[in-house]
Design an enzyme around this catalytic site. Structure first.
Site, PDB file in Angstrom:
ATOM      1  CE  LYS A  30     -12.235  -8.522   0.199  1.00 31.87           C
ATOM      2  NZ  LYS A  30     -11.361  -9.068   1.277  1.00 31.87           N
ATOM      3  CE1 TYR A  67     -10.733  -5.689  -4.194  1.00 32.27           C
ATOM      4  CE2 TYR A  67      -9.364  -7.544  -3.540  1.00 32.27           C
ATOM      5  CZ  TYR A  67     -10.027  -6.368  -3.226  1.00 32.27           C
ATOM      6  OH  TYR A  67      -9.977  -5.876  -1.936  1.00 32.27           O
TER       7      TYR A  67
HETATM    8  N1  LIG Z   1      -6.182  -1.662   0.339  1.00 36.98           N
HETATM    9  C1  LIG Z   1      -7.423  -1.203   0.275  1.00 36.98           C
HETATM   10  O1  LIG Z   1      -7.689  -0.081  -0.183  1.00 36.98           O
HETATM   11  C2  LIG Z   1      -8.530  -2.073   0.750  1.00 36.98           C
HETATM   12  C3  LIG Z   1      -8.319  -3.383   1.198  1.00 36.98           C
HETATM   13  N2  LIG Z   1      -9.385  -4.130   1.634  1.00 36.98           N
HETATM   14  C4  LIG Z   1      -9.185  -5.499   2.132  1.00 36.98           C
HETATM   15  O2  LIG Z   1      -8.309  -5.445   3.254  1.00 36.98           O
HETATM   16  C5  LIG Z   1      -7.553  -6.644   3.348  1.00 36.98           C
HETATM   17  C6  LIG Z   1      -6.080  -6.297   3.469  1.00 36.98           C
HETATM   18  O3  LIG Z   1      -5.749  -5.562   2.330  1.00 36.98           O
HETATM   19  P1  LIG Z   1      -4.317  -4.843   2.201  1.00 36.98           P
HETATM   20  O4  LIG Z   1      -3.720  -4.727   3.548  1.00 36.98           O
HETATM   21  O5  LIG Z   1      -4.496  -3.629   1.370  1.00 36.98           O
HETATM   22  O6  LIG Z   1      -3.519  -5.925   1.333  1.00 36.98           O
HETATM   23  P2  LIG Z   1      -2.034  -6.463   1.520  1.00 36.98           P
HETATM   24  O7  LIG Z   1      -1.708  -7.191   0.264  1.00 36.98           O
HETATM   25  O8  LIG Z   1      -1.132  -5.377   1.969  1.00 36.98           O
HETATM   26  O9  LIG Z   1      -2.177  -7.507   2.724  1.00 36.98           O
HETATM   27  C7  LIG Z   1      -2.717  -8.780   2.520  1.00 36.98           C
HETATM   28  C8  LIG Z   1      -1.911  -9.747   3.376  1.00 36.98           C
HETATM   29  O10 LIG Z   1      -2.454 -11.057   3.168  1.00 36.98           O
HETATM   30  C9  LIG Z   1      -1.369 -11.955   3.003  1.00 36.98           C
HETATM   31  N3  LIG Z   1      -1.779 -13.095   2.164  1.00 36.98           N
HETATM   32  C10 LIG Z   1      -2.043 -13.098   0.838  1.00 36.98           C
HETATM   33  N4  LIG Z   1      -2.329 -14.343   0.422  1.00 36.98           N
HETATM   34  C11 LIG Z   1      -2.232 -15.145   1.522  1.00 36.98           C
HETATM   35  C12 LIG Z   1      -2.406 -16.530   1.742  1.00 36.98           C
HETATM   36  N5  LIG Z   1      -2.709 -17.351   0.739  1.00 36.98           N
HETATM   37  N6  LIG Z   1      -2.239 -17.013   2.996  1.00 36.98           N
HETATM   38  C13 LIG Z   1      -1.905 -16.178   4.022  1.00 36.98           C
HETATM   39  N7  LIG Z   1      -1.725 -14.850   3.877  1.00 36.98           N
HETATM   40  C14 LIG Z   1      -1.895 -14.344   2.635  1.00 36.98           C
HETATM   41  C15 LIG Z   1      -0.270 -11.148   2.307  1.00 36.98           C
HETATM   42  O11 LIG Z   1       1.011 -11.734   2.513  1.00 36.98           O
HETATM   43  C16 LIG Z   1      -0.431  -9.784   2.981  1.00 36.98           C
HETATM   44  O12 LIG Z   1       0.398  -9.668   4.100  1.00 36.98           O
HETATM   45  C17 LIG Z   1      -7.877  -7.455   2.089  1.00 36.98           C
HETATM   46  O13 LIG Z   1      -8.795  -8.479   2.408  1.00 36.98           O
HETATM   47  C18 LIG Z   1      -8.518  -6.443   1.151  1.00 36.98           C
HETATM   48  O14 LIG Z   1      -9.434  -7.060   0.282  1.00 36.98           O
HETATM   49  C19 LIG Z   1     -10.663  -3.628   1.653  1.00 36.98           C
HETATM   50  C20 LIG Z   1     -10.916  -2.354   1.220  1.00 36.98           C
HETATM   51  C21 LIG Z   1      -9.879  -1.492   0.738  1.00 36.98           C
HETATM   52  C1  LIG Z   2      -4.169   5.686 -13.747  1.00 39.38           C
HETATM   53  C2  LIG Z   2      -5.283   6.576 -13.268  1.00 39.38           C
HETATM   54  C3  LIG Z   2      -6.574   6.237 -13.996  1.00 39.38           C
HETATM   55  C4  LIG Z   2      -5.438   6.470 -11.747  1.00 39.38           C
HETATM   56  O1  LIG Z   2      -6.337   7.480 -11.316  1.00 39.38           O
HETATM   57  C5  LIG Z   2      -5.926   5.070 -11.343  1.00 39.38           C
HETATM   58  C6  LIG Z   2      -6.229   4.987  -9.861  1.00 39.38           C
HETATM   59  C7  LIG Z   2      -6.491   3.514  -9.462  1.00 39.38           C
HETATM   60  C8  LIG Z   2      -5.170   2.761  -9.374  1.00 39.38           C
HETATM   61  C9  LIG Z   2      -7.277   3.472  -8.131  1.00 39.38           C
HETATM   62  C10 LIG Z   2      -8.611   4.238  -8.270  1.00 39.38           C
HETATM   63  C11 LIG Z   2      -9.604   3.562  -7.309  1.00 39.38           C
HETATM   64  C12 LIG Z   2      -8.748   2.549  -6.559  1.00 39.38           C
HETATM   65  C13 LIG Z   2      -9.478   1.362  -5.906  1.00 39.38           C
HETATM   66  C14 LIG Z   2     -10.543   1.839  -4.891  1.00 39.38           C
HETATM   67  O2  LIG Z   2      -9.929   2.612  -3.862  1.00 39.38           O
HETATM   68  C15 LIG Z   2     -11.263   0.638  -4.271  1.00 39.38           C
HETATM   69  C16 LIG Z   2     -10.379  -0.485  -3.821  1.00 39.38           C
HETATM   70  C17 LIG Z   2     -10.830  -1.315  -2.832  1.00 39.38           C
HETATM   71  C18 LIG Z   2     -10.101  -2.488  -2.437  1.00 39.38           C
HETATM   72  O3  LIG Z   2     -10.632  -3.359  -1.736  1.00 39.38           O
HETATM   73  C19 LIG Z   2      -8.743  -2.728  -2.964  1.00 39.38           C
HETATM   74  C20 LIG Z   2      -8.151  -1.542  -3.684  1.00 39.38           C
HETATM   75  C21 LIG Z   2      -9.145  -0.813  -4.606  1.00 39.38           C
HETATM   76  C22 LIG Z   2      -9.558  -1.766  -5.728  1.00 39.38           C
HETATM   77  C23 LIG Z   2      -8.451   0.463  -5.167  1.00 39.38           C
HETATM   78  C24 LIG Z   2      -7.281   0.091  -6.103  1.00 39.38           C
HETATM   79  C25 LIG Z   2      -6.659   1.299  -6.837  1.00 39.38           C
HETATM   80  C26 LIG Z   2      -7.720   2.091  -7.596  1.00 39.38           C
HETATM   81  C27 LIG Z   2      -8.332   1.260  -8.705  1.00 39.38           C
END
Ligand SMILES: NC(=O)C1=CN([C@@H]2O[C@H](COP(=O)(O)OP(=O)(O)OC[C@H]3O[C@@H](n4cnc5c(N)ncnc54)[C@H](O)[C@@H]3O)[C@@H](O)[C@H]2O)C=CC1
Ligand SMILES: CC(C)[C@@H](O)CC[C@@H](C)[C@H]1CC[C@H]2[C@@H]3[C@H](O)CC4=CC(=O)CC[C@]4(C)[C@H]3CC[C@]12C
Length: 415
Positions: free
Chosen positions: A209, A205
């Site tokens: 990214k 992952y």
């Molecule tokens: N959730 C988090 O804590 C964080 C997320 N991000 C980034 O933010 C973005 C969105 O993440 P989330 O909303 O959490 O994930 P999510 O899984 O909820 O949303 C991702 C979306 O992309 C779509 N998708 C996946 N594969 C696809 C494909 N092949 N073609 C078209 N659509 C596709 C999925 O159907 C989904 O709707 C990602 O790029 C992720 O890396 C960055 C930092 C933190």
């Molecule tokens: C089971 C326990 C050890 C529990 O504390 C584990 C928590 C774990 C699931 C989360 C801890 C840190 C998170 C990640 C972090 O917020 C950074 C992220 C950035 C992204 O772009 C995608 C999500 C994630 C990797 C996020 C995922 C969940 C954790 C690993």
């Protein structure tokens, strides 16, 4: 965008627009981008909620498509002024194969790698000067094949679609994970976009990214159809929370299964930066709006995305929302010794591998999530504020209230 385009109103495309973050970006654009005449939502899985958006003044076009399919991406991008690329496979639980993660998030070349393991691409380690600065750098590739030989890449498809169809502005949702925590478990304490840090990754992952971010930044300045330059930038949210956060939902359900208790596994002293999803969406809207006027300053840049959410351990932060919903975190310090947690995490990874032919076993605890959770990672920067006037739209109190209200609704919605 040419003046005529601004007068004619704008067409935006959001890839991944039905995801956790994507949905908030879509709704924020409809609320706070008055120049929109059409909003295209491109996703593998379209949500039923999209139908309610089609009654407003902005034309909402839902497109079911796959970013790994170049022709589908090109058809969706053609005619747009701005692309916000949030689509991605956000998997640190072993649900998808490393190849699939790379195919969606970056590109499909199986030998595409990132660092010191099967995912090593070119040089063994890409030090922080590569990722930390965010300046455009020539993508130092190892033995990568020429782009035309790359099969069906993900983010690469979006870039090429912008170039081929003449879309000039591309905002990429990157991640804090591009920087760290690194494989050595080095803390990143109140760091910024220029803080030196050895961004060495092994997990698919963060590798994907990091590679996708570099492709996007490297594409800044390429000539698009019509001769104008492509302007790109990447946003690096820390851990996003808020309405629709699946991992928060998983913690809540785990606590309900354990009689209203969660058991501390991470020391309270290990701080993780978190950011409310509404503020992440707001930053995307703001960047997309300012990218044209400030192309020279913002093009090819990265921006951490965070807000005034408090720095806490991942588990303590989650309890800000789960405690008001009736859960309690047992233990003022980890109940199990770290070595036992490492063993249990490894056991989970082994079980996942053994059970894979029969079922998907993907618990929260695995070697990667344990390592990340146990490593301090917080950011403190004003680069986004200086470059395009970003200020969080939602206060911590408002973000907390909205998230609690959502968690409270989770149980009733799942019944
Ligand atoms: N959730 C988090 O804590 C964080 C997320 N991000 C980034 O933010 C973005 C969105 O993440 P989330 O909303 O959490 O994930 P999510 O899984 O909820 O949303 C991702 C979306 O992309 C779509 N998708 C996946 N594969 C696809 C494909 N092949 N073609 C078209 N659509 C596709 C999925 O159907 C989904 O709707 C990602 O790029 C992720 O890396 C960055 C930092 C933190
Ligand atoms: C089971 C326990 C050890 C529990 O504390 C584990 C928590 C774990 C699931 C989360 C801890 C840190 C998170 C990640 C972090 O917020 C950074 C992220 C950035 C992204 O772009 C995608 C999500 C994630 C990797 C996020 C995922 C969940 C954790 C690993």
């Amino acid at each position: 965008m040419a003046d005529s385009a601004r007068a004619q109103k704008l067409v935006y495309l959001v890839t991944g627009g039905c995801g956790f973050l994507g949905e908030h970006v879509v709704r924020m654009l409809l609320q706070r981008e008055p120049r929109l005449c059409e909003l295209r939502i491109f996703d593998l899985h379209l949500g039923p909620w999209l139908d309610e958006l089609k009654t407003g003044p902005v034309r909402v076009t839902a497109i079911q498509g796959d970013v790994t399919q170049a022709h589908e991406v090109a058809a969706a991008v053609a005619g747009t002024h701005v692309v916000i690329h949030t689509a991605g496979l956000v998997d640190v639980f072993g649900k998808a194969s490393p190849e699939t993660i790379h195919e969606v998030n970056v590109q499909g070349w199986p030998s595409v790698t990132c660092c010191g393991s099967p995912w090593t691409w070119g040089r063994k380690h890409m030090p922080s000067s590569t990722f930390g600065m965010g300046r455009r750098k020539k993508l130092q590739l190892g033995h990568s094949p020429p782009p035309h030989l790359l099969p069906s890449p993900g983010t690469q498809n979006v870039i090429e679609a912008c170039v081929q169809t003449g879309t000039q502005f591309l905002v990429y949702t990157s991640s804090m994970e591009v920087v760290g925590p690194n494989v050595k478990g080095h803390p990143f304490y109140r760091g910024n976009e220029d803080t030196p840090y050895e961004a060495v990754h092994r997990h698919p992952y963060p590798c994907s990214k990091a590679l996708a971010e570099r492709l996007v930044l490297e594409a800044n300045g390429r000539k698009v159809r019509g001769g104008l330059p492509l302007v790109t930038c990447a946003l690096r949210p820390t851990g996003i929370y808020g309405e629709g956060h699946q991992i928060m939902r998983d913690f809540y359900h785990q606590g309900l299964r354990l009689g209203g208790r969660l058991f501390r596994a991470i020391p309270a002293s290990v701080e993780h930066g978190r950011v409310y999803v509404g503020n992440v969406a707001w930053m995307h809207v703001l960047v997309a709006r300012e990218l044209e006027q400030r192309a020279a300053l913002m093009g090819g840049q990265v921006y951490f995305c965070y807000d005034k959410s408090p720095y806490k351990s991942y588990e303590d932060f989650n309890m800000e929302f789960l405690r008001p919903c009736g859960l309690r975190l047992v233990g003022t310090r980890p109940l199990l010794p770290y070595w036992l947690l490492v063993f249990l995490a490894a056991l989970n990874a082994l079980l996942q591998w053994l059970l894979r032919p029969l079922l998907l076993y993907a618990p929260l605890l695995n070697p990667y999530t344990l390592a990340v959770a146990n490593t301090t990672f917080t950011v403190s920067t004003n680069k986004a504020q200086r470059h395009f006037g970003y200020e969080p739209l939602f206060s911590w109190e408002d973000s907390r209230t909205r998230t609690i209200r959502w968690v409270q609704g989770v149980e009733s919605s799942s019944q």
